[in-house]
Write a protein that holds these residues in place. Sequence first.
Motif, PDB file in Angstrom:
ATOM      1  N   THR A  87     -35.023 -26.029 -51.150  1.00 49.28           N
ATOM      2  CA  THR A  87     -36.481 -26.094 -51.189  1.00 49.28           C
ATOM      3  C   THR A  87     -36.960 -27.428 -51.718  1.00 49.28           C
ATOM      4  OG1 THR A  87     -36.502 -23.741 -51.637  1.00 49.28           O
ATOM      5  CG2 THR A  87     -38.542 -24.945 -52.034  1.00 49.28           C
TER       6      THR A  87
ATOM      7  N   GLU B  50     -43.378 -21.169 -52.873  1.00 50.58           N
ATOM      8  CA  GLU B  50     -42.943 -19.909 -53.420  1.00 50.58           C
ATOM      9  C   GLU B  50     -41.434 -19.874 -53.250  1.00 50.58           C
ATOM     10  OE1 GLU B  50     -43.680 -16.836 -50.753  1.00 50.58           O
ATOM     11  OE2 GLU B  50     -43.991 -15.298 -52.268  1.00 50.58           O
ATOM     12  N   LEU B  51     -40.749 -19.298 -54.209  1.00 53.35           N
ATOM     13  CA  LEU B  51     -39.298 -19.262 -54.118  1.00 53.35           C
ATOM     14  C   LEU B  51     -38.848 -17.854 -54.436  1.00 53.35           C
ATOM     15  CD1 LEU B  51     -37.395 -21.335 -53.284  1.00 53.35           C
ATOM     16  CD2 LEU B  51     -37.191 -22.116 -55.627  1.00 53.35           C
TER      17      LEU B  51
ATOM     18  N   TYR C 190     -45.976 -14.611 -60.330  1.00 54.71           N
ATOM     19  CA  TYR C 190     -47.057 -14.925 -59.423  1.00 54.71           C
ATOM     20  C   TYR C 190     -48.446 -14.897 -60.021  1.00 54.71           C
ATOM     21  CZ  TYR C 190     -47.635 -16.332 -54.815  1.00 54.71           C
ATOM     22  OH  TYR C 190     -47.803 -17.106 -53.729  1.00 54.71           O
TER      23      TYR C 190
ATOM     24  N   VAL D 109     -48.932 -29.340 -54.045  1.00 52.23           N
ATOM     25  CA  VAL D 109     -48.171 -28.591 -53.045  1.00 52.23           C
ATOM     26  C   VAL D 109     -47.642 -27.343 -53.727  1.00 52.23           C
ATOM     27  CG1 VAL D 109     -45.973 -28.543 -51.813  1.00 52.23           C
ATOM     28  CG2 VAL D 109     -47.495 -30.499 -51.554  1.00 52.23           C
ATOM     29  N   VAL D 110     -47.819 -26.205 -53.106  1.00 48.21           N
ATOM     30  CA  VAL D 110     -47.359 -24.967 -53.730  1.00 48.21           C
ATOM     31  C   VAL D 110     -46.217 -24.360 -52.932  1.00 48.21           C
ATOM     32  CG1 VAL D 110     -48.018 -22.686 -54.555  1.00 48.21           C
ATOM     33  CG2 VAL D 110     -49.680 -24.549 -54.582  1.00 48.21           C
TER      34      VAL D 110
ATOM     35  N   ARG E   8     -35.428 -30.247 -51.766  1.00 52.07           N
ATOM     36  CA  ARG E   8     -35.072 -31.347 -50.861  1.00 52.07           C
ATOM     37  C   ARG E   8     -36.174 -31.628 -49.857  1.00 52.07           C
ATOM     38  NH1 ARG E   8     -29.508 -32.897 -49.396  1.00 52.07           N
ATOM     39  NH2 ARG E   8     -30.493 -33.473 -47.436  1.00 52.07           N
ATOM     40  N   GLU E   9     -36.777 -30.553 -49.359  1.00 53.63           N
ATOM     41  CA  GLU E   9     -37.762 -30.708 -48.295  1.00 53.63           C
ATOM     42  C   GLU E   9     -38.878 -31.686 -48.637  1.00 53.63           C
ATOM     43  OE1 GLU E   9     -39.327 -26.913 -47.244  1.00 53.63           O
ATOM     44  OE2 GLU E   9     -37.322 -26.051 -46.983  1.00 53.63           O
ATOM     45  N   THR E  10     -39.316 -31.620 -49.863  1.00 49.06           N
ATOM     46  CA  THR E  10     -40.474 -32.405 -50.256  1.00 49.06           C
ATOM     47  C   THR E  10     -40.094 -33.556 -51.169  1.00 49.06           C
ATOM     48  OG1 THR E  10     -40.736 -30.741 -51.954  1.00 49.06           O
ATOM     49  CG2 THR E  10     -42.178 -30.582 -50.049  1.00 49.06           C
TER      50      THR E  10
END
Lengths: 342, 342
Positions: free
Chosen positions: B113, B100-101, B78, B97-98, B115-117
């Motif tokens: 994650t 966090e995973l 981080y 676009v940020v 896939r979403e974007t």
Amino acid sequence: MPDSQIKQATLRDVADMAGVSYQTVWRVVNEHPHVAVDTRERVLQAVRVLDYRPHRAAQVLTTGRSYILQLVIFEYAYGDPLPAILHWAREFGYTMVVTELKDATSTEAVRATLRETAQMIDGLLMVMPYPHLSYEALAELCQGRPFVVVNTELGAKMPSVVFDQRHGTRQAVEHLVALGHRLIAEISGPLDNCDAQARHETWMSMAERYGLDARLSVAGDFETCSGYGAAKRLLGLGQPFTAVLVGNDLMALGALRAFDEAGLRVPEDISVVGYDDVDVAAYLSPPLTTVRQEFDILGRESVEYLVSLIEDARTPIQQRVLYPELIVRQSTRSLNASPVGV
Amino acid sequence: MPDSQIKQATLRDVADMAGVSYQTVWRVVNEHPHVAVDTRERVLQAVRVLDYRPHRAAQVLTTGRSYILQLVIFEYAYGDPLPAILHWAREFGYTMVVTELKDATSTEAVRATLRETAQMIDGLLMVMPYPHLSYEALAELCQGRPFVVVNTELGAKMPSVVFDQRHGTRQAVEHLVALGHRLIAEISGPLDNCDAQARHETWMSMAERYGLDARLSVAGDFETCSGYGAAKRLLGLGQPFTAVLVGNDLMALGALRAFDEAGLRVPEDISVVGYDDVDVAAYLSPPLTTVRQEFDILGRESVEYLVSLIEDARTPIQQRVLYPELIVRQSTRSLNASPVGV
DNA sequence: TGCCGCATTGTGAGCGCTCACATCGCGATG
DNA sequence: CATCGCGATGTGAGCGCTCACAATGCGGCA
């Protein structure tokens, strides 16, 4: 790098495979009623095989909703609320665009930045501790998109989530006073920052109430090195003091260093109170008495509020006020040493 | 909150106003040739009056290019490279676009994650210090979109930008050895983290070279409190040591606290070397000798490389290696005290 | 005078999805 | 038995932009 993007399946591809129209596929995907059970099954099967997922850009184009939020971070306010905001945005089903804005004072710079992403986002979160823009000005800049201001002035009439800086500072000063301190100095943050300003004003009014010398105050810029410099200047004033109220933990850390170099011990010679309770505060030597701001809660409230502004037009404009909490550690102690200085 | 978004002018609105076809407007806006000078003027005038700007979602839909990058941050890594990456992305004309995973070890979580974007972004920047995914696995997860891994294993055959951890650790150990230390302990980071792993391995090989005791090592997790705990454990081992090499600055700060509590002075009794050169390092007591990583350069190189992968298909897969630099401050000193421990 | 070339401008189709509306068929009802 | 209702499915238009191609007009040249 495989230079061809993998071609994504579209609604029509799925329709062809399942032998239905694209509208039927759409109904299945969007969980609308009036689809026969076996048809739904065939469609879902095709969706799985083709790894179909709706094209976000096309959805944005037709619906005007992107499920993207923009976080605008102005200088100084960096870092702290960001992880929480990212976390909660995701939790609420939104993607987060993060923009840094160096020159927060130029309305034109802000406008230019917001223009770039204007039609792509559903709402804005502005971490903007510079209270130079009115609600109307912000609304105009955001072009009617919902926004929430994170950390602005207490009492600002705009959608916002803030900590009550007065409450935190009051606790800190009362803590020092209760320990017997009457010669209390202040290292404030940059006074164009509304947090710093609120903390400073509260300190001044507390100084008046308890008969402290309100002139024993110097300003830093919230960075570690400015705390170091401010503490040096404070020592150079030649005024005695037994405690210092510092505008944030980083400057407090710098001040600790300056006191150490000057041969002054904390808390034996000087008590120090920080603000923020950053991760390292508990591990400084001595562990820092400070005012904790729960950034996770700030982040959650901000995102939750913005999302409800977006999704429910009846959401009223409000300010959500959170209360910080004094964390007493070992950098403050009851007055028993003689004042330093002259 | 004004609940109606301000309706944006479209290409056609401008065309109507200027009395030309939308295609002509498009030509003007996209600076194509073959537009008469006076026509161009009329169009530009209309663009200004209507405050026209192209609709990003529509552009994405037709061109497949969004000028949006995604930064995927895995736990622990981080903070540090983020400001630089945001800055340089903007500098290169991209929106960021940020994401966090938290659970970096689950390939499925990563896939979900991404896939979403997926169809919204031009490329990915992965700050991923867990070398559990091969180039092929990553390429598959990214679905053929260009990506750059920030901070992975030295020598990993994938598009990446890394610091040479070996170089940094070598400098640190040699610094301590040159000061006469032979009883050097280590507080490593979490060994599933490739940075921590590389630093640890280098320390071990250096230990062998200089005949140090390689067993004098405990692991933390890069957080301040774990450095505190690790230092306590180290002291509890009952083995003498005169210097500690710490996996990062935050843990070093925790260790300083632990030594302080144990009545040990730094650097008189123990020399301490950190890693990262975070902002506060210079203001600790004592100011911390540490290895500086230039995150700004890391950020710029990462974004620049990713952008060139996106914009120029001929860009080769490479690893860009940056070299950290030892910053000597006051937490290390020439050996003249007797070893602590038993 | 007829034709070519070129600068300038316009048309049409389509990206993938959404949504209002049209259609079809079948069981229920008067 | 004609009609209605409604569940199930399909059609068409359009969001705003891009791009290949078509059309128009005018000067130059044989």
